[in-house]
Design a protein around this motif. Structure first.
Motif, PDB file in Angstrom:
ATOM      1  N   TRP A  60       0.838  -1.204   0.000  1.00  0.00           N
ATOM      2  CA  TRP A  60       0.000   0.000   0.000  1.00  0.00           C
ATOM      3  C   TRP A  60       0.871   1.253   0.000  1.00  0.00           C
ATOM      4  O   TRP A  60       0.587   2.219  -0.717  1.00  0.00           O
ATOM      5  CB  TRP A  60      -0.918  -0.009   1.214  1.00  0.00           C
ATOM      6  CG  TRP A  60      -1.810   1.179   1.291  1.00  0.00           C
ATOM      7  CD1 TRP A  60      -1.647   2.296   2.065  1.00  0.00           C
ATOM      8  CD2 TRP A  60      -3.008   1.402   0.551  1.00  0.00           C
ATOM      9  NE1 TRP A  60      -2.655   3.177   1.850  1.00  0.00           N
ATOM     10  CE2 TRP A  60      -3.516   2.644   0.926  1.00  0.00           C
ATOM     11  CE3 TRP A  60      -3.696   0.651  -0.399  1.00  0.00           C
ATOM     12  CZ2 TRP A  60      -4.682   3.174   0.381  1.00  0.00           C
ATOM     13  CZ3 TRP A  60      -4.857   1.181  -0.934  1.00  0.00           C
ATOM     14  CH2 TRP A  60      -5.330   2.421  -0.535  1.00  0.00           C
ATOM     15  N   ARG A  61       1.950   1.228   0.770  1.00  0.00           N
ATOM     16  CA  ARG A  61       2.847   2.394   0.807  1.00  0.00           C
ATOM     17  C   ARG A  61       3.524   2.597  -0.536  1.00  0.00           C
ATOM     18  O   ARG A  61       3.660   3.733  -1.002  1.00  0.00           O
ATOM     19  CB  ARG A  61       3.885   2.223   1.915  1.00  0.00           C
ATOM     20  CG  ARG A  61       3.234   2.310   3.306  1.00  0.00           C
ATOM     21  CD  ARG A  61       4.238   2.256   4.389  1.00  0.00           C
ATOM     22  NE  ARG A  61       4.975   3.522   4.419  1.00  0.00           N
ATOM     23  CZ  ARG A  61       5.940   3.762   5.280  1.00  0.00           C
ATOM     24  NH1 ARG A  61       6.311   2.839   6.134  1.00  0.00           N
ATOM     25  NH2 ARG A  61       6.570   4.921   5.248  1.00  0.00           N
ATOM     26  N   ARG A  63       2.320   1.653  -3.420  1.00  0.00           N
ATOM     27  CA  ARG A  63       1.257   2.106  -4.335  1.00  0.00           C
ATOM     28  C   ARG A  63       1.011   3.604  -4.194  1.00  0.00           C
ATOM     29  O   ARG A  63       0.820   4.320  -5.184  1.00  0.00           O
ATOM     30  CB  ARG A  63      -0.020   1.334  -4.047  1.00  0.00           C
ATOM     31  CG  ARG A  63      -1.170   1.757  -4.925  1.00  0.00           C
ATOM     32  CD  ARG A  63      -2.398   0.941  -4.600  1.00  0.00           C
ATOM     33  NE  ARG A  63      -3.499   1.356  -5.433  1.00  0.00           N
ATOM     34  CZ  ARG A  63      -4.720   1.553  -4.998  1.00  0.00           C
ATOM     35  NH1 ARG A  63      -5.011   1.355  -3.730  1.00  0.00           N
ATOM     36  NH2 ARG A  63      -5.659   1.927  -5.819  1.00  0.00           N
ATOM     37  N   ARG A  64       1.009   4.083  -2.960  1.00  0.00           N
ATOM     38  CA  ARG A  64       0.790   5.519  -2.746  1.00  0.00           C
ATOM     39  C   ARG A  64       1.900   6.341  -3.398  1.00  0.00           C
ATOM     40  O   ARG A  64       1.646   7.375  -4.005  1.00  0.00           O
ATOM     41  CB  ARG A  64       0.706   5.816  -1.248  1.00  0.00           C
ATOM     42  CG  ARG A  64      -0.575   5.303  -0.622  1.00  0.00           C
ATOM     43  CD  ARG A  64      -0.584   5.557   0.852  1.00  0.00           C
ATOM     44  NE  ARG A  64      -0.164   6.928   1.108  1.00  0.00           N
ATOM     45  CZ  ARG A  64      -0.753   7.744   1.938  1.00  0.00           C
ATOM     46  NH1 ARG A  64      -1.767   7.335   2.633  1.00  0.00           N
ATOM     47  NH2 ARG A  64      -0.311   8.965   2.117  1.00  0.00           N
ATOM     48  N   VAL A  65       3.151   5.887  -3.269  1.00  0.00           N
ATOM     49  CA  VAL A  65       4.263   6.603  -3.896  1.00  0.00           C
ATOM     50  C   VAL A  65       4.141   6.526  -5.414  1.00  0.00           C
ATOM     51  O   VAL A  65       4.352   7.511  -6.127  1.00  0.00           O
ATOM     52  CB  VAL A  65       5.618   6.044  -3.405  1.00  0.00           C
ATOM     53  CG1 VAL A  65       6.770   6.579  -4.226  1.00  0.00           C
ATOM     54  CG2 VAL A  65       5.806   6.363  -1.937  1.00  0.00           C
ATOM     55  N   ARG A  66       3.785   5.359  -5.925  1.00  0.00           N
ATOM     56  CA  ARG A  66       3.612   5.188  -7.371  1.00  0.00           C
ATOM     57  C   ARG A  66       2.548   6.130  -7.908  1.00  0.00           C
ATOM     58  O   ARG A  66       2.649   6.655  -9.015  1.00  0.00           O
ATOM     59  CB  ARG A  66       3.227   3.743  -7.678  1.00  0.00           C
ATOM     60  CG  ARG A  66       3.054   3.477  -9.165  1.00  0.00           C
ATOM     61  CD  ARG A  66       2.252   2.254  -9.429  1.00  0.00           C
ATOM     62  NE  ARG A  66       0.862   2.478  -9.024  1.00  0.00           N
ATOM     63  CZ  ARG A  66      -0.080   1.556  -9.082  1.00  0.00           C
ATOM     64  NH1 ARG A  66       0.219   0.356  -9.470  1.00  0.00           N
ATOM     65  NH2 ARG A  66      -1.315   1.832  -8.717  1.00  0.00           N
ATOM     66  N   ASP A  67       1.510   6.382  -7.100  1.00  0.00           N
ATOM     67  CA  ASP A  67       0.417   7.250  -7.522  1.00  0.00           C
ATOM     68  C   ASP A  67       0.681   8.731  -7.268  1.00  0.00           C
ATOM     69  O   ASP A  67      -0.197   9.563  -7.483  1.00  0.00           O
ATOM     70  CB  ASP A  67      -0.884   6.830  -6.839  1.00  0.00           C
ATOM     71  CG  ASP A  67      -1.380   5.484  -7.329  1.00  0.00           C
ATOM     72  OD1 ASP A  67      -0.924   5.019  -8.393  1.00  0.00           O
ATOM     73  OD2 ASP A  67      -2.227   4.889  -6.644  1.00  0.00           O
ATOM     74  N   ARG A  69       2.008  10.303  -4.264  1.00  0.00           N
ATOM     75  CA  ARG A  69       2.076  10.834  -2.905  1.00  0.00           C
ATOM     76  C   ARG A  69       3.481  10.608  -2.359  1.00  0.00           C
ATOM     77  O   ARG A  69       3.993   9.492  -2.376  1.00  0.00           O
ATOM     78  CB  ARG A  69       1.061  10.125  -2.023  1.00  0.00           C
ATOM     79  CG  ARG A  69      -0.354  10.434  -2.432  1.00  0.00           C
ATOM     80  CD  ARG A  69      -1.310   9.915  -1.380  1.00  0.00           C
ATOM     81  NE  ARG A  69      -2.679  10.150  -1.807  1.00  0.00           N
ATOM     82  CZ  ARG A  69      -3.491   9.201  -2.239  1.00  0.00           C
ATOM     83  NH1 ARG A  69      -3.077   7.957  -2.285  1.00  0.00           N
ATOM     84  NH2 ARG A  69      -4.714   9.495  -2.610  1.00  0.00           N
ATOM     85  N   ASP A  71       6.543   9.869   0.021  1.00  0.00           N
ATOM     86  CA  ASP A  71       6.836   9.126   1.255  1.00  0.00           C
ATOM     87  C   ASP A  71       8.340   8.876   1.247  1.00  0.00           C
ATOM     88  O   ASP A  71       8.825   8.013   0.523  1.00  0.00           O
ATOM     89  CB  ASP A  71       6.061   7.815   1.294  1.00  0.00           C
ATOM     90  CG  ASP A  71       6.214   7.086   2.630  1.00  0.00           C
ATOM     91  OD1 ASP A  71       7.091   7.460   3.431  1.00  0.00           O
ATOM     92  OD2 ASP A  71       5.455   6.135   2.858  1.00  0.00           O
ATOM     93  N   TRP A 143       0.284  -3.705  -7.325  1.00  0.00           N
ATOM     94  CA  TRP A 143       0.477  -2.355  -6.808  1.00  0.00           C
ATOM     95  C   TRP A 143       1.884  -1.837  -7.066  1.00  0.00           C
ATOM     96  O   TRP A 143       2.095  -0.632  -7.172  1.00  0.00           O
ATOM     97  CB  TRP A 143       0.201  -2.317  -5.313  1.00  0.00           C
ATOM     98  CG  TRP A 143      -1.253  -2.353  -4.961  1.00  0.00           C
ATOM     99  CD1 TRP A 143      -2.318  -2.193  -5.795  1.00  0.00           C
ATOM    100  CD2 TRP A 143      -1.787  -2.562  -3.662  1.00  0.00           C
ATOM    101  NE1 TRP A 143      -3.485  -2.298  -5.095  1.00  0.00           N
ATOM    102  CE2 TRP A 143      -3.191  -2.516  -3.782  1.00  0.00           C
ATOM    103  CE3 TRP A 143      -1.232  -2.791  -2.406  1.00  0.00           C
ATOM    104  CZ2 TRP A 143      -4.043  -2.684  -2.692  1.00  0.00           C
ATOM    105  CZ3 TRP A 143      -2.076  -2.957  -1.328  1.00  0.00           C
ATOM    106  CH2 TRP A 143      -3.470  -2.904  -1.465  1.00  0.00           C
ATOM    107  N   CYS A 144       2.851  -2.714  -7.140  1.00  0.00           N
ATOM    108  CA  CYS A 144       4.241  -2.298  -7.352  1.00  0.00           C
ATOM    109  C   CYS A 144       4.573  -2.106  -8.829  1.00  0.00           C
ATOM    110  O   CYS A 144       5.670  -1.656  -9.155  1.00  0.00           O
ATOM    111  CB  CYS A 144       5.208  -3.322  -6.744  1.00  0.00           C
ATOM    112  SG  CYS A 144       5.162  -3.378  -4.940  1.00  0.00           S
TER     113      CYS A 144
END
Length: 157
Positions: A60-61, A63-67, A69, A71, A143-144
């Motif tokens: 999930w973390r 995925r958030r960076v990929r999208d 956001r 981190d 997600w990755c």
């Protein structure tokens, strides 16, 4: 050049089926010699659930960076390691599904006995938890995955 697509569902199914066949043969051979089918411990199911939850959290973390956001804790190396752990979790889950299914299949002829029926259900529960681990690994792998850039869609001259 086509990028590597990662672990495929067919690979997981084949690994699970291969483990089911091999484990069933070995367990039947052991049972014919008088050795009982080993009992699954609750620790195994809990460990698989914890591993799956940890994979999903790490994925999930990433995925958030990929999208988009930010981190700072998620580096490219950490993202690559998360991808590999997701793939390992998917393969491990598939093989464990085969192992627990083989144990249940060996006990199935004695399913009319209450004590064996409860063991069959316990093996079935473990197989479901192992399947959840495999699904978590596949989700993390997805997600990755990097999304193609706009300039990659156009053919090069």
């Amino acid at each position: 050049m086509r990028p590597h697509s990662g672990i495929r569902v067919t690979t997981l199914v084949l690994a699970g089926l291969a483990m089911t066949v091999v484990a069933w043969l070995v367990l039947r051979w052991m049972a014919s010699g008088g050795s009982p089918v080993p009992d699954p411990g609750w620790i195994g199911a809990v460990a698989m659930l914890v591993l799956g939850a940890g994979l999903v959290l790490a994925g999930w973390r990433v995925r958030r960076v990929r999208d988009g956001r930010p981190d700072p804790a998620v580096t490219p190396l950490r993202a690559a390691r998360t991808l590999v752990l997701g793939q390992a979790g998917a393969l491990t889950g598939a093989v464990l599904v085969g192992w627990y299914a083989a144990n249940a299949l060996v006990l199935l002829p004695d399913g009319d006995v209450d004590s064996q029926r409860s063991r069959i259900w316990l093996f079935a529960l473990h197989a479901v938890v192992a399947l959840l681990l495999a699904v978590a690994g596949m989700v993390v792998q997805a997600w990755c995955r990097l999304r193609p850039r706009d300039d990659e869609d156009q053919p090069q001259a």
